[in-house]
Design an enzyme around this catalytic site. Sequence first.
Site, short mmCIF file in Angstrom:
data_model
loop_
_atom_site.label_atom_id
_atom_site.label_comp_id
_atom_site.label_asym_id
_atom_site.label_seq_id
_atom_site.Cartn_x
_atom_site.Cartn_y
_atom_site.Cartn_z
N TYR A 1 -1.24 65.04 83.60
CA TYR A 1 -1.17 63.78 84.34
C TYR A 1 0.17 63.64 85.04
CZ TYR A 1 1.98 61.66 80.87
OH TYR A 1 3.06 61.36 80.08
N ARG B 1 5.04 69.36 90.02
CA ARG B 1 4.99 69.36 88.54
C ARG B 1 3.55 69.34 88.05
NH1 ARG B 1 8.34 64.78 85.58
NH2 ARG B 1 6.59 63.51 86.26
N LYS C 1 3.33 68.36 81.37
CA LYS C 1 3.01 66.92 81.27
C LYS C 1 1.55 66.81 80.87
CE LYS C 1 4.23 62.61 83.67
NZ LYS C 1 5.00 61.93 82.66
C1 LIG Z 1 8.72 62.42 77.77
C2 LIG Z 1 9.17 62.05 79.13
N1 LIG Z 1 10.35 62.51 79.57
C3 LIG Z 1 10.84 62.19 80.80
C4 LIG Z 1 10.11 61.36 81.64
C5 LIG Z 1 10.69 61.01 82.99
O1 LIG Z 1 10.02 61.69 84.00
P1 LIG Z 1 9.95 61.11 85.48
O2 LIG Z 1 11.37 60.86 85.90
O3 LIG Z 1 9.33 62.21 86.27
O4 LIG Z 1 9.15 59.87 85.42
C6 LIG Z 1 8.87 60.87 81.24
C7 LIG Z 1 8.10 60.02 82.13
O5 LIG Z 1 7.03 59.58 81.84
C8 LIG Z 1 8.38 61.23 79.96
O6 LIG Z 1 7.19 60.79 79.53
#
Ligand SMILES: Cc1ncc(COP(=O)(O)O)c(C=O)c1O
Length: 279
Positions: free
Chosen positions: A33, A52, A147
Amino acid sequence: MPETAFVSGRFLPLADAKVPIEDRGFQFGDGVYEVIRTYGGRPFKLEAHFARLNRSAKALDLRQPYSLEQWDGYISEGLRLAGFRESKIYLQITRGVAPRDHAFPPDLQPTVVMTIRELHALPTAVQAAGVDAMTVQDLRWGRCDIKSLNLLPNVLARQQAKQAGVFEAILVKNGEVTEGSVSNVMVVEGRTLITAPEGPLILSGVTREVVLALARREGLGLKECCPSREQLYAATEVFLTGTTVELLSVVRIDGKVIGTGQPGPVTRSLAKRFAEQTA
Ligand SMILES: Cc1ncc(COP(=O)(O)O)c(C=O)c1O
């Protein structure tokens, strides 16, 4: 249509959207996701999220069926139908529908889902004051860079934080800080930023990347290594980065005051630069 969903090519009101119970996303969390937000009504860093999404899908041998141009088109249409001033866009691809078996059949048709909800930014008072956090043992698997939908350790850590009345759970593995349950963690020592390196221990945040570029431009030192728990407590500043939290100062961790107990100059200056980028 306010809260809007898209299911494998079709838009409909979110409340009416359904997927079959044998979807492998539902049965196994077998999918990936992205969460993207808009600024000025336009998706922020769509290319980075798309890259990503592709990396995550590839790592799971999952077919990501749409090109960037197709996603761009579907997202624009979804935003138009939903009509919010600012939106939170959730994209999900699962391996598809098949009789329940851990191993998967070849050539399944992936299920693609998107939801568009109104974005509610954190109140400015919270942003200005900073938040409390607590450390929680990082119980996740060895590929946190993907992710994936498998978020149980994140879910439980975040719930622990909520029950403790703090904003975020900062995950610690073998005495080292990896990231937050929904954010990346930056530790500031004077004019140096310390944060976990890209790799299997963290989800490499799109916001993290933007903030590190801003930090380089500001002439800050940068150490990409996992800070120890002691470094976390002794930091001059700590802040979180993420799509929904943006840059958010952490002023207390496990009840210990960080720095002066207020958002510090490095965090404030980077937050200002970030706001300029997204204005
Ligand atoms: C575990 C985790 N780390 C880091 C992030 C930050 O990622 P981003 O800056 O791409 O939203 C998220 C965002 O949902 C996350 O779930």
